[in-house]
Write a protein that holds these residues in place. Structure first.
Motif, PDB file in Angstrom:
ATOM      1  N   UNK A  28      26.852   3.258  14.765  1.00 17.55           N
ATOM      2  CA  UNK A  28      26.034   3.091  15.973  1.00 17.55           C
ATOM      3  C   UNK A  28      26.817   3.489  17.224  1.00 17.55           C
ATOM      4  N   UNK A  29      27.999   2.918  17.375  1.00 21.72           N
ATOM      5  CA  UNK A  29      28.767   3.128  18.610  1.00 21.72           C
ATOM      6  C   UNK A  29      29.168   4.587  18.782  1.00 21.72           C
ATOM      7  N   UNK A  30      29.593   5.215  17.695  1.00 18.77           N
ATOM      8  CA  UNK A  30      30.061   6.598  17.772  1.00 18.77           C
ATOM      9  C   UNK A  30      28.902   7.556  18.006  1.00 18.77           C
ATOM     10  N   UNK A  31      27.790   7.347  17.321  1.00 15.10           N
ATOM     11  CA  UNK A  31      26.676   8.290  17.409  1.00 15.10           C
ATOM     12  C   UNK A  31      25.801   8.098  18.647  1.00 15.10           C
ATOM     13  N   UNK A  32      25.865   6.925  19.270  1.00 17.33           N
ATOM     14  CA  UNK A  32      24.922   6.596  20.339  1.00 17.33           C
ATOM     15  C   UNK A  32      24.889   7.618  21.474  1.00 17.33           C
TER      16      UNK A  32
END
Length: 430
Positions: free
Chosen positions: A238-242
C-alpha cells in the motif's frame, strides 16, 4: 437423531434453527468435557445445513436468527465450545451450502461489530486465520461495503474501539483487506474511510499487526493457502504503490496537478509508512524470542517480485517527463528503499543482495535505493528509535535522498526521513 429431524420438520424455520443451535451448544459442551478430541459428527452438520443454512426465512426471521446467534455466543462462557460451534456453522465444506454459509457469516460478523459482540469477533478471527484468502476477501468486502458504502461515515465511531477490545480480529481484518485492495486498479484502491481506520489502529497499537504472530506457537505452521501471519507485506505494498496508484487513477486534477483524493489520502499513507517501519523494528526481539530470527520471512521474495513488477507496470502508464510525476516516482522508490532496508535489518526479508539488485534492475535510478542495493545491511538493534513526527511534518530527505533542487516539494505525499543519524557506506555500482 432421526426423531429430532422429524420434530424439526414440523416447526417453523426460525424455531427449527433455534432448536438446532441449542442442540449444537449442548452436544459440543459435552464433547469438550468428555472427549480429548472434540468434533462435530456428520449427522449434526447435516442438521445445521438443512435447518439453518437451507431453509427459507423472511427478513424479520433472519434478523431474529442473527440476534439468537449473538446471544448464543455471548452466553457461552467456554471459548473452546464457542470456537467449535462457529466451526460447525461456518467451516466451508466444498458443497452447495457454502454460499449460504458465507452470506450468513457476513451478516453475523457485521452485526457483531455493530453491537460489540467480542466473542463472535474472536471466532471470526480464527476463521480468517484458517480459511482460504478468496473467502477471507469475500468477508472483508462485505464488512467494508457495510461500513464504508452503505453507511458512509459510520466506520470510525463504530470500529474505533475494536483495536483494543478485539486485537486478533483487527489484525486478521487488516491482513484480509490488504489482499483485497492491492491498488492495481481504481476499483481495488481502498476507500479513504478504511485507510483512516487502519492508520489509527496501527498508530495507537503498533503491535496490533503482530498479534497473530505473537499468538502462534513457534512449532505450528499456517494452513496451506491461508492468509499471511501478518499484514506487513500488504501494508508495505500500500505505502509503496500509493503515490503512483493515485497519480494513475486521478481523474479530476487540481491546479497543481494533484487530485482531491490524493490530497486526502497522501498524508495518511505517509503516516502509515512510518508506522510500518516502526513495527518492523519491533520484529528482531519477537523473532529471536520465538527462535525464528533468520528462519521466518514475513515478507516473501515472491511478494517483493510481484510488487516490483506492479511498480514497473505503473511507471509505464505515467509520463515520466512531467516534473510532478517525477516527484511521485521518487517518493515511491524512496519508500521501497526504506522498507527493504529496514525489513532486511529486522529479519523480515531474507533476500540476498544479488537477488535484490536483479529484482530492482528494471526500476528508475533512485539514490536511496542505490544505497540499499550497494551497502551492507546493518545488524538488528543498531537503528535508533524512530520518533513519529507531527502530522504536518514533511521533511525532505537528507544526503541519502534526491537533491532538493531535483524535484519540487509535494505536500500531498510528504516524504519521511529514512533513518535519522544513520550513516551508510556507499559503494558505487558499475
Amino acid at each position: 437423531m432421526c426423531d429430532m429431524r422429524q420434530s424439526l420438520l414440523r416447526r417453523d424455520a426460525l424455531s427449527a434453527a433455534k432448536e438446532v443451535l441449542y442442540h449444537l451448544d449442548i452436544y459440543l459442551s459435552g464433547q469438550v468435557q468428555n472427549s480429548p478430541s472434540p468434533s462435530v459428527d456428520t449427522t449434526t452438520l447435516e442438521l445445521v445445513e438443512e435447518f439453518i443454512l437451507h431453509r427459507r426465512m423472511s427478513a424479520l426471521q433472519e434478523l431474529q436468527l442473527l440476534e439468537i446467534m449473538c446471544s448464543c455466543f455471548q452466553e457461552q462462557s467456554r471459548d473452546a465450545v464457542r470456537q467449535l460451534i462457529f466451526s460447525a456453522l461456518f467451516t466451508l465444506q466444498g458443497n452447495q451450502a457454502d454460499e449460504s454459509r458465507m452470506a450468513l457469516l457476513g451478516k453475523l460478523v457485521s452485526m457483531a461489530i455493530a453491537v460489540g459482540r467480542v466473542p463472535i469477533l474472536e471466532c471470526a478471527a480464527t476463521w480468517l486465520q484458517r480459511s482460504h484468502p478468496v473467502y477471507c476477501r469475500r468477508l472483508a468486502r462485505v464488512l467494508v461495503d457495510d461500513y464504508c458504502s452503505l453507511l458512509p461515515g459510520s466506520m470510525v465511531p463504530t470500529l474505533n474501539n475494536l483495536s483494543s477490545s478485539c486485537p486478533p480480529f483487527c489484525c486478521q481484518f487488516i491482513t484480509a483487506v490488504t489482499t483485497l485492495y492491492d491498488l492495481s486498479t481504481e476499483e481495488l484502491t481502498l476507500p479513504v474511510q478504511l485507510l483512516q481506520m487502519v492508520v489509527s489502529w496501527i498508530r495507537d497499537h503498533p503491535r496490533l499487526v503482530l498479534i497473530t504472530l505473537l499468538n502462534t506457537p513457534p512449532s505450528s505452521s499456517q494452513p496451506i493457502g491461508s492468509l499471511d501471519l501478518t499484514p506487513l507485506a500488504g501494508l508495505v505494498r500500500w505505502c509503496v504503490k500509493a503515490p503512483l496508484a493515485y497519480r494513475r487513477d486521478g481523474k479530476q486534477g487540481l491546479a497543481n496537478g494533484t487530485t482531491e483524493t490524493e490530497l486526502e489520502a497522501g498524508p495518511l499513507f505517509s503516516e502509515l509508512h512510518l508506522s510500518v517501519l516502526q513495527v518492523l523494528l519491533l520484529l528482531p526481539g519477537i523473532l529471536r524470542e520465538k527462535g525464528l530470527l533468520g528462519r521466518l520471512a514475513l515478507l516473501q521474495p515472491d511478494q517483493l517480485t510481484s510488487l516490483i513488477s506492479d511498480l514497473s507496470g505503473d511507471l509505464e502508464e505515467l509520463n515520466p517527463l512531467h516534473s510532478d510525476t517525477q516527484t511521485h516516482i521518487q517518493l515511491t522508490l524512496d519508500r521501497l528503499a526504506q522498507a527493504l532496508q529496514v525489513s532486511m535489518a529486522a529479519g523480515a526479508l531474507l533476500c540476498s543482495r544479488e537477488d535484490l539488485r536483479a529484482l530492482c534492475s528494471r526500476l528508475p535510478h533512485n539514490n536511496l535505493l542505490q544505497l540499499v542495493m550497494s551497502g551492507p545491511v546493518q545488524q538488528s538493534g543498531f537503528y535508533p528509535h524512530i520518533h513519529t513526527p507531527p502530522l504536518g511534518y514533511s521533511p525532505r530527505p537528507g544526503p541519502l535522498g534526491p537533491h532538493p533542487s531535483s524535484h519540487s516539494p509535494h505536500t500531498s505525499f510528504p516524504s519521511q526521513p529514512f533513518l535519522p543519524s544513520m550513516a551508510f557506506p556507499f559503494r558505487p555500482s558499475h
